[in-house]
Design an enzyme around this catalytic site. Sequence first.
Site, mmCIF file in Angstrom:
data_model
loop_
_atom_site.group_PDB
_atom_site.id
_atom_site.type_symbol
_atom_site.label_atom_id
_atom_site.label_comp_id
_atom_site.label_asym_id
_atom_site.label_seq_id
_atom_site.Cartn_x
_atom_site.Cartn_y
_atom_site.Cartn_z
ATOM 1 C CE1 TYR A 263 -3.489 2.793 0.739
ATOM 2 C CE2 TYR A 263 -1.861 3.523 2.348
ATOM 3 C CZ TYR A 263 -2.999 3.758 1.610
ATOM 4 O OH TYR A 263 -3.638 4.963 1.713
ATOM 5 C CG ASP A 298 -9.356 -1.780 0.800
ATOM 6 O OD1 ASP A 298 -9.530 -0.557 0.895
ATOM 7 O OD2 ASP A 298 -8.574 -2.400 1.537
ATOM 8 C CE LYS A 370 -10.612 -2.596 7.073
ATOM 9 N NZ LYS A 370 -9.491 -1.651 7.131
#
Length: 527
Positions: A263, A298, A370
């Site tokens: 990320y 995500d 998640k």
Amino acid sequence: MSKLGLDPATAARARRLAARAAEPIIEMARTHTTMSVERALLRLAGLSGADPGGMPWVNHLAEAVRAQVGIEHGVALPVWDALLTGPHGGLRELAEAAAAGRVVFRLPEGADAAAARRAAGRAAEAGLARIDARRAERDRLLREVGDPPHPWIYLIVATGDIHEDIPQAQAAAREGADVVAVIRSTGQSLLDYVPEGATREGYAGTYATQENFRLMRAALDEVSAELGRYVRLTNYASGLCMPEIATLAGLERLDMMLNDCMYGIVFRDINPRRTFIDQRFSRQIHARAGIVINTGEDNYLTTADAVEAAHTVIVSQLLNERFAHEAGLADAQLGLGHAFEIDPALPDSFRLELAHAQLVRELFPHAPLKYMPPTRHMGGNVFAGYLLDAFFNLAGMMTGQSIILIGMMTEGIHTPWLADRDLALENVRYVRAAAGRLAEDFAPRPDGFIAQRARRVLAESVELLERICDDGLLHAIADGTFGVTCRPPDGGRGLDGVAERADGYYNPAIELLDGRPSAHHDAEVPA
């Protein structure tokens, strides 16, 4: 039994390829250090506080060591040698003197080196003992107060002012939140220091500091006792201070930390080498502290197409799993991330979402997944947004997701109001109560659309992993494989804080976390 008819051999091959792709990165992390890894040792040993301008003493001390002898041997030997041979009463006094230019550091040898190793080892052991005590404290509270069942409702607060965040977090818990995440102030991941103290000003978030962690944990403990269920606290271990923030989280009993293998590279332009080296140490701390990590796959789907790039999510999850296991994290600590981000105008979009969510659930059956709500396709029609969030909540229940982040119907227009949050909680409470154990009854046709789509994504994941094994993960990142963003291995922020470990490198925290005996139990090195 796989509901999707997944071939176990294909899944096993995907994991073997992920391990092969990860191995050069793991070797790099084992043979290099960074400024933040070394500062994390100093924080673990108890050094805190900052100068009048707000620069932490750990930064001053680590920079002074780097300027005089480098960090390729680690800061432990120069620092504890200076403590043993100089007039300084402790790390804080030594750091203040170093900042004023009154300390001469050296790489000790012989008996002096052995003495410094023993002293540094004792300090690291004491720091890890404090983390162990906080983990035991969590375990006790979970037994006494009660642990809510899955799926946990995950909700964000972040006003910029920790003293405003606290009542909002407690109110959220009373309305049903099981996990409270305090979003970090915009840009903090790019700071090469951790701010000090309680903060009252932040930008689209609240600064991650040890005092802010302490205040929020205490507030959530209070409301946990009131509600009869333990409310978990989340923050962000990413950016240029990832190892330090992980250490502070362990010391202050945070329960989850956002910690993803790519990320910071893709979305914050932090140097890939710096990120992977920092990440290994931070995950070792998370493993020791019993902290659940949340990964950030995500985010890829906010920049890449959620259908075309679905396999990149799976590949990243498999890599995250391998890096996590190598660092000591158990499956129960792998909050692997994915998201409901397919364009709702696409025919069969909900069936595609179910295929992707069920695939992740089956590939990682023991991980507390998640699941992230729609954001990319949330617009100005709040009624459509509320409906889309309900579909997301339903998909989460049908596929047995573990952690469900609350979707906000107005996030495409403005920062949601508290009333919007209440409506979002009402939405997820209704779906969770109405759908119940729907995952037990959800069984796609073996050769139907959902099962075929899932198997196709898994096959594409294997193909991509094969290419990564041939070309290297750093090359794949540079090519924009993840999140359609190209990040070269030697670009980005933080590379100047990376050093290859020299012969004789010593960091007692790493030795202890690697499972090696602490240096102060070893025989003395002869003079």
